[in-house]
Design a protein around this motif. Structure first.
Motif, PDB file in Angstrom:
ATOM      1  N   ILE A   1      55.810 -37.941 -91.868  1.00 55.24           N
ATOM      2  CA  ILE A   1      56.684 -38.821 -91.077  1.00 55.24           C
ATOM      3  C   ILE A   1      57.888 -38.583 -90.050  1.00 55.24           C
ATOM      4  O   ILE A   1      57.684 -38.474 -88.736  1.00 55.24           O
ATOM      5  CB  ILE A   1      57.812 -39.738 -91.779  1.00 55.24           C
ATOM      6  CG1 ILE A   1      57.084 -40.034 -93.407  1.00 55.24           C
ATOM      7  CG2 ILE A   1      59.306 -40.480 -91.354  1.00 55.24           C
ATOM      8  CD1 ILE A   1      58.163 -40.242 -94.032  1.00 55.24           C
ATOM      9  N   GLY A   2      58.032 -36.867 -90.040  1.00 54.49           N
ATOM     10  CA  GLY A   2      58.552 -36.003 -89.064  1.00 54.49           C
ATOM     11  C   GLY A   2      57.588 -36.448 -87.633  1.00 54.49           C
ATOM     12  O   GLY A   2      58.083 -36.214 -86.533  1.00 54.49           O
ATOM     13  N   GLN A   3      56.725 -36.275 -87.775  1.00 58.92           N
ATOM     14  CA  GLN A   3      55.467 -36.550 -86.764  1.00 58.92           C
ATOM     15  C   GLN A   3      55.750 -36.949 -86.444  1.00 58.92           C
ATOM     16  O   GLN A   3      55.162 -37.229 -84.650  1.00 58.92           O
ATOM     17  CB  GLN A   3      54.412 -35.418 -87.220  1.00 58.92           C
ATOM     18  CG  GLN A   3      54.097 -33.535 -87.382  1.00 58.92           C
ATOM     19  CD  GLN A   3      53.476 -33.310 -88.599  1.00 58.92           C
ATOM     20  OE1 GLN A   3      51.848 -34.693 -88.299  1.00 58.92           O
ATOM     21  NE2 GLN A   3      53.197 -32.459 -88.532  1.00 58.92           N
ATOM     22  N   ALA A   4      56.083 -38.216 -86.629  1.00 60.65           N
ATOM     23  CA  ALA A   4      55.497 -39.722 -86.626  1.00 60.65           C
ATOM     24  C   ALA A   4      55.859 -40.384 -86.110  1.00 60.65           C
ATOM     25  O   ALA A   4      55.969 -41.314 -84.346  1.00 60.65           O
ATOM     26  CB  ALA A   4      54.535 -40.748 -87.130  1.00 60.65           C
TER      27      ALA A   4
ATOM     28  N   TYR B   1      52.209 -37.316 -80.534  1.00 57.40           N
ATOM     29  CA  TYR B   1      51.812 -37.783 -82.330  1.00 57.40           C
ATOM     30  C   TYR B   1      50.463 -38.186 -82.419  1.00 57.40           C
ATOM     31  O   TYR B   1      49.112 -38.334 -82.724  1.00 57.40           O
ATOM     32  CB  TYR B   1      52.749 -38.646 -82.867  1.00 57.40           C
ATOM     33  CG  TYR B   1      51.731 -39.424 -83.914  1.00 57.40           C
ATOM     34  CD1 TYR B   1      51.836 -38.878 -84.789  1.00 57.40           C
ATOM     35  CD2 TYR B   1      51.141 -40.707 -84.066  1.00 57.40           C
ATOM     36  CE1 TYR B   1      51.499 -39.104 -86.412  1.00 57.40           C
ATOM     37  CE2 TYR B   1      50.948 -40.594 -85.105  1.00 57.40           C
ATOM     38  CZ  TYR B   1      51.193 -40.142 -86.255  1.00 57.40           C
ATOM     39  OH  TYR B   1      50.532 -40.816 -87.711  1.00 57.40           O
ATOM     40  N   HIS B   2      50.402 -39.213 -80.331  1.00 55.85           N
ATOM     41  CA  HIS B   2      49.080 -39.595 -80.384  1.00 55.85           C
ATOM     42  C   HIS B   2      48.389 -39.282 -78.865  1.00 55.85           C
ATOM     43  O   HIS B   2      49.107 -39.614 -77.810  1.00 55.85           O
ATOM     44  CB  HIS B   2      49.014 -40.681 -80.361  1.00 55.85           C
ATOM     45  CG  HIS B   2      47.637 -41.525 -80.423  1.00 55.85           C
ATOM     46  ND1 HIS B   2      46.918 -42.669 -79.578  1.00 55.85           N
ATOM     47  CD2 HIS B   2      46.773 -41.671 -81.553  1.00 55.85           C
ATOM     48  CE1 HIS B   2      45.973 -42.890 -79.567  1.00 55.85           C
ATOM     49  NE2 HIS B   2      45.773 -42.310 -80.778  1.00 55.85           N
ATOM     50  N   GLU B   3      47.728 -38.678 -77.952  1.00 56.52           N
ATOM     51  CA  GLU B   3      47.874 -38.435 -77.006  1.00 56.52           C
ATOM     52  C   GLU B   3      47.476 -39.661 -76.326  1.00 56.52           C
ATOM     53  O   GLU B   3      47.624 -39.760 -74.827  1.00 56.52           O
ATOM     54  CB  GLU B   3      46.469 -37.726 -76.720  1.00 56.52           C
ATOM     55  CG  GLU B   3      45.640 -37.373 -75.938  1.00 56.52           C
ATOM     56  CD  GLU B   3      44.495 -36.554 -75.794  1.00 56.52           C
ATOM     57  OE1 GLU B   3      43.943 -36.007 -74.385  1.00 56.52           O
ATOM     58  OE2 GLU B   3      44.033 -36.564 -76.528  1.00 56.52           O
ATOM     59  N   GLU B   4      46.253 -40.526 -76.152  1.00 57.24           N
ATOM     60  CA  GLU B   4      46.434 -41.799 -75.666  1.00 57.24           C
ATOM     61  C   GLU B   4      47.928 -42.639 -75.506  1.00 57.24           C
ATOM     62  O   GLU B   4      48.105 -42.656 -74.550  1.00 57.24           O
ATOM     63  CB  GLU B   4      45.546 -43.344 -75.983  1.00 57.24           C
ATOM     64  CG  GLU B   4      45.293 -43.903 -75.849  1.00 57.24           C
ATOM     65  CD  GLU B   4      44.447 -44.128 -73.997  1.00 57.24           C
ATOM     66  OE1 GLU B   4      44.518 -45.387 -73.129  1.00 57.24           O
ATOM     67  OE2 GLU B   4      44.506 -43.034 -73.539  1.00 57.24           O
ATOM     68  N   LEU B   5      48.678 -42.763 -76.790  1.00 58.17           N
ATOM     69  CA  LEU B   5      49.710 -43.102 -76.245  1.00 58.17           C
ATOM     70  C   LEU B   5      51.177 -42.032 -75.170  1.00 58.17           C
ATOM     71  O   LEU B   5      51.348 -42.965 -74.166  1.00 58.17           O
ATOM     72  CB  LEU B   5      51.057 -43.212 -77.437  1.00 58.17           C
ATOM     73  CG  LEU B   5      51.788 -43.781 -78.038  1.00 58.17           C
ATOM     74  CD1 LEU B   5      52.257 -44.863 -77.493  1.00 58.17           C
ATOM     75  CD2 LEU B   5      52.902 -43.345 -79.227  1.00 58.17           C
TER      76      LEU B   5
END
Length: 890
Positions: A430-433, A452-456
């Motif tokens: 949760i802390g990462q996201a 958290y997410h490369e494309e985002l």
């Protein structure tokens, strides 16, 4: 509220020709005829026809109309903004209505013709799961009740879909439904579903306890279907492992409750993972009357928790702990071993002061982990729920750490600590996201943390850089054109555009392409702006879509841990409750009770926990010593306001507290286990059922007489006062004799009365003792000492109490004068009033008081006989002669 709360079921017959949107509304209404239809129309939820009239009244909104029917009638309309749904929905649910949410299920931009709509959720009073719709921290139960006429039983189930708590039991169907009412009062369900055709029967038994009785199609009340559904839900082969195969009606009720909940939520509700059986043989039974009279969970005045036992001793820190306290206090145990295990845990925390304080500090405002787990499983947990969950799991880990270095821990606490799951991986995830302070809703974006997410991250960069590029372009164009008021703006229809006011149109360069004329000027674009616009728009649209996808995937991952979250929540609730009971014990000077299987009761310096907590001055304690085979019945006489009712309630509450596993308000307490507490206290009319105060009293008395055992506690206050003095005394005396019986033991009984003639029963019944509350009487005043002492009294001091209540002085003076005359024998309480037992229909023969009747020779001879001097033979001879002469006279 009665069954089938008004909800637009009287909808006018669907006309032959209506618009396509209204056709969708009528189809939704056909599928959900007992619901208010909230019909999504753009940015509003609209209601029509009778639904609109109801909503306008209940939600206090404007009633208008939407066109006309082919027959010329207006179509009533009432609408609310879509973003205000929760507030209005909560108001409708609190009033006992069911609401079906009919949403647009396709993108209006991509729709061909009318946008498709369908009901996606049904919200009823008993199936609320949304955080915004759940008032407070109390449980929210759906109840199902199924009569089994062959076995003369009623199967009942209670399901809280917000937490997954699921409980079942069976109660007798005969009589007035005392056991059914008791269960309903314990759980306080918001809604009860029953098979069609029995709603009136159930409603009579549950009169005014449950806000909404909902009759359902009999098809969901099927035993085989219920067994199959429950086996699938809990992933088991058969119900044998649940230990409930011998209560088929309860299984049927459970299946119906789960079916109803799943259908309303359009979800399998996978967080409902267990089913527990309530065995009355394991609990001290507190029926609805007793819970009311003792004010255990709601007061008699306004049915809130103010001034109740649960409110007084509740020092828990978490919502789960508070719900558990309510379950324990309404279902105390009947096992000495199980009770002592709870008391060991409470006593442990009374000694470990620093540990208890550290624990309570950690638990302060701890999250409602049970409900968050339920929302994760359902899929409607908000981003803020996840941040709260992360904080809660961190606290749970700290709580577990408090006990790591302790060796000598009671078993109940040891088990609870062991069952706190290690879920630090979820905290990390949760802390990462999720960002530290996310918005309430995912649909607006800004929830997923950078990195958290490369494309985002790439899409965000395009969006941020593109907007900066637009800002830079705006400054460049201002300098190139010399138009200081030039603005580059954006809307959903035209995208990005350059806005020029009318005053500056002469300065527009030739390469500007006109897009729209407005009242204040013109809107333009240029090739470079068009190119960036498509990139930014595509990035923004994809950005929101991807963020929702990532959030949904995160919920899916968390959903796999719902069982562990629930187990942790239950463990934290128990630890919280043990510490809270210890805190209340220390604050109010409670002591640990000694439990025994013997039917005895010995209390030294007992107090009423609620009254004591509300008094600024000290509470006068009293003893209680009773035994089923010794001093079984205490007849309590004495003054009004002296403390009789408070004393009797305090004895009962001490037993409730002891058997739930709490310390008790006393100097010492030895409590013999009680199987059931019966109370007959006060006067209540049930006018809705056509029952007078006295009839209610007799119905409650009948329940006591028919069900009390040698292990019961019976509290009777002023039995027989609702009728004439003679009838009341005879009933009270008979009740005493019945409770005493001819056996060597009987139910421990406290019997308060103003029938002072009853004190003589002590001489006739060996297990009856008289006692009264001491009063100090002076020349001008009466002082209630609140102390119970042996022996009886014949004074009630009612006139003094009337004076304290403010009854006018002339009335008090006259009452005192009449009292003195009665006590001197100058006047009888009846006042010499003539009594008539039937109407006189015929005139009596005329009489003349001046005429002296002729003497009766037989009466004269009878007056002259000296019966003491007659022998038996002479008496018989004389009687035969008188009888013969009397016959000759007739």
């Amino acid at each position: 509220m009665t069954s089938s709360q008004e909800s637009g079921t009287g909808l006018r017959e669907k006309p032959g020709k209506v618009t396509p949107a209204m056709q969708q509304f009528y189809e939704a209404k056909r599928q959900y005829p007992d619901c208010i239809i909230f019909f999504r129309m753009g940015d509003f939820y609209e209601t029509f026809c009778e639904d609109a009239e109801i909503c306008a009244r209940e939600m206090e909104i404007t009633l208008t109309s939407r066109g006309r029917m082919p027959d010329g009638q207006d179509i009533p309309l009432a609408g609310i903004p879509y973003h205000a749904l929760d507030g209005y929905l909560s108001r409708m649910i609190s009033r006992g209505y069911k609401v079906a949410i009919c949403e647009q299920i396709e993108d209006p931009k991509k729709a061909k013709g009318i946008v498709k709509r369908d009901v996606v959720r049904v919200v009823t009073p008993g199936t609320v799961i949304d955080a915004a719709l759940l008032p407070g921290e109390g449980a929210r139960y759906l109840m199902a009740a199924v009569p089994d006429k062959k076995r003369k039983r009623i199967g009942i189930a209670f399901l809280d879909i917000s937490t997954g708590d699921f409980q079942i039991s069976e109660v007798p169907a005969e009589g007035h439904g005392e056991e059914l009412r008791a269960e309903a009062v314990r759980f306080r369900p918001a809604e009860c579903i029953v098979p069609k055709g029995v709603e009136q029967e159930i409603e009579r038994k549950l009169n005014r306890i449950i806000p909404l009785i909902s009759p359902q199609d009999n098809s969901i009340f099927d035993l085989q279907g219920a067994e199959d559904l429950l086996c699938r839900q809990f992933s088991i082969q058969s119900l044998d492992s649940l230990g409930c195969c011998d209560i088929p009606a309860a299984i049927t009720a459970a299946g119906a409750a789960l079916t109803y909940a799943q259908k309303t939520q359009f979800d399998p509700l996978s967080h409902i993972r267990s089913l527990s059986r309530n065995l009355q043989s394991e609990y001290l039974v507190l029926d609805a009357v007793t819970l009311r009279n003792l004010e255990v969970v709601s007061n008699i005045r306004d049915r809130t928790e103010e001034g109740t036992l649960v409110k007084t001793i509740d020092m828990t820190q978490t919502p789960m702990g508070r719900r558990l306290l309510r379950r324990w206090i309404t279902a105390p145990l009947k096992s000495v071993e199980a009770i002592n295990q709870r008391l060991d845990a409470v006593e442990f925390f009374t000694h470990e002061t620093i540990l208890r304080q550290d624990l309570r500090q950690l638990l302060y405002r701890y999250a409602d982990l049970e409900r968050i787990a339920g929302r994760i499983s359902y899929g409607n947990a908000s981003p803020r729920d996840l941040v709260t969950l992360s904080d809660a799991l961190t606290v749970a880990s700290s709580v577990r750490g408090l006990f790591d270095s302790l060796a000598d821990i009671p078993e109940s606490i040891r088990i609870s600590v062991r069952e706190i799951s290690d879920l630090q991986t979820l905290v990390t995830l949760i802390g990462q996201a999720i960002v530290d302070e996310p918005p309430l809703l995912i649909r607006k974006g800004g929830v997923i943390r950078d990195g958290y997410h490369e494309e985002l991250d790439r899409l965000r960069l395009i969006s941020r850089d593109g907007r900066q590029w637009v800002a830079d372009l705006e400054q460049q164009e201002k300098e190139r054109t010399g138009i200081k008021s030039l603005k580059i703006k954006y809307n959903a229809v035209f995208g990005f555009f350059i806005e020029i006011t009318k005053a500056n149109l002469s300065s527009v360069p030739d390469d500007y392409e006109r897009r729209q004329t407005t009242a204040n000027g013109e809107r333009f674009t240029i090739p470079a702006l068009r190119e960036v616009e498509s990139q930014i728009a595509t990035a923004d649209e994809r950005l929101l879509s991807l963020e929702e996808e990532l959030y949904t995937a995160l919920l899916d991952t968390l959903r796999e841990h719902v069982s562990a979250l629930q187990e942790t929540a239950h463990s934290m609730a128990r630890i919280d409750l043990f510490a809270g009971l210890a805190e209340s014990a220390l604050k109010f000077r409670y002591v640990r009770p000694h439990l025994t299987d013997e039917p005895v009761l010995l209390v030294r310096e007992g107090r009423h926990p609620v009254v004591e907590a509300s008094l600024e001055t000290g509470f006068v304690p009293n003893d209680a010593e009773m035994s089923a085979s010794g001093e079984q019945i205490l007849i309590i006489t004495g003054a009004n306001m002296a403390g009789k009712s408070t004393y009797m309630r305090s004895v009962a509450l001490i037993i409730v507290m002891a058997q739930m596993g709490s310390f008790v308000p006393a100097g010492y307490a030895k409590v013999g286990l009680v199987d059931r507490i019966f109370t007959r206290v006060g006067a209540f009319d049930d006018l809705a059922s056509g029952q007078s105060t006295f009839m209610v009293e007799m119905l409650e008395l009948a329940t006591i007489m028919n069900h009390a055992t040698d292990q019961s506690l019976v509290i009777l206050d002023e039995i027989g006062r609702g009728t004439s003095t003679l009838d009341g005394y005879c009933i009270a005396r008979s009740v005493l004799e019945h409770l005493h019986g001819k056996k060597s033991k009987g139910p421990r009984t406290l019997f308060a009365t103003h029938f002072h003639e009853l004190v003589g029963v002590e001489e006739d019944l060996k297990r009856v003792r008289n006692c009264h509350f001491a009063v100090r009487e002076t020349d001008k005043d009466v002082v209630f000492l609140r102390k119970l002492i042996p022996g009886a009294t014949d004074r009630s001091y009612g006139i003094h109490v009337a004076s304290l209540a403010g009854v006018p002085s002339p009335v008090i003076i006259r009452a005192e004068d009449l009292m003195k005359k009665v006590m001197r024998g100058e006047e009888s309480p009846g006042g010499g009033v003539k009594r008539y037992t039937q109407m006189i229909l015929l005139d009596a023969p005329a009489t003349h008081s001046a005429v002296t009747p002729e003497p009766d020779p037989i009466r004269e001879e009878l007056d002259s006989i000296d019966v003491n001097s007659l022998t038996p033979l002479q008496a018989l001879s004389l009687l035969a002669d008188l009888k013969s002469r009397a016959k000759d006279l007739t």
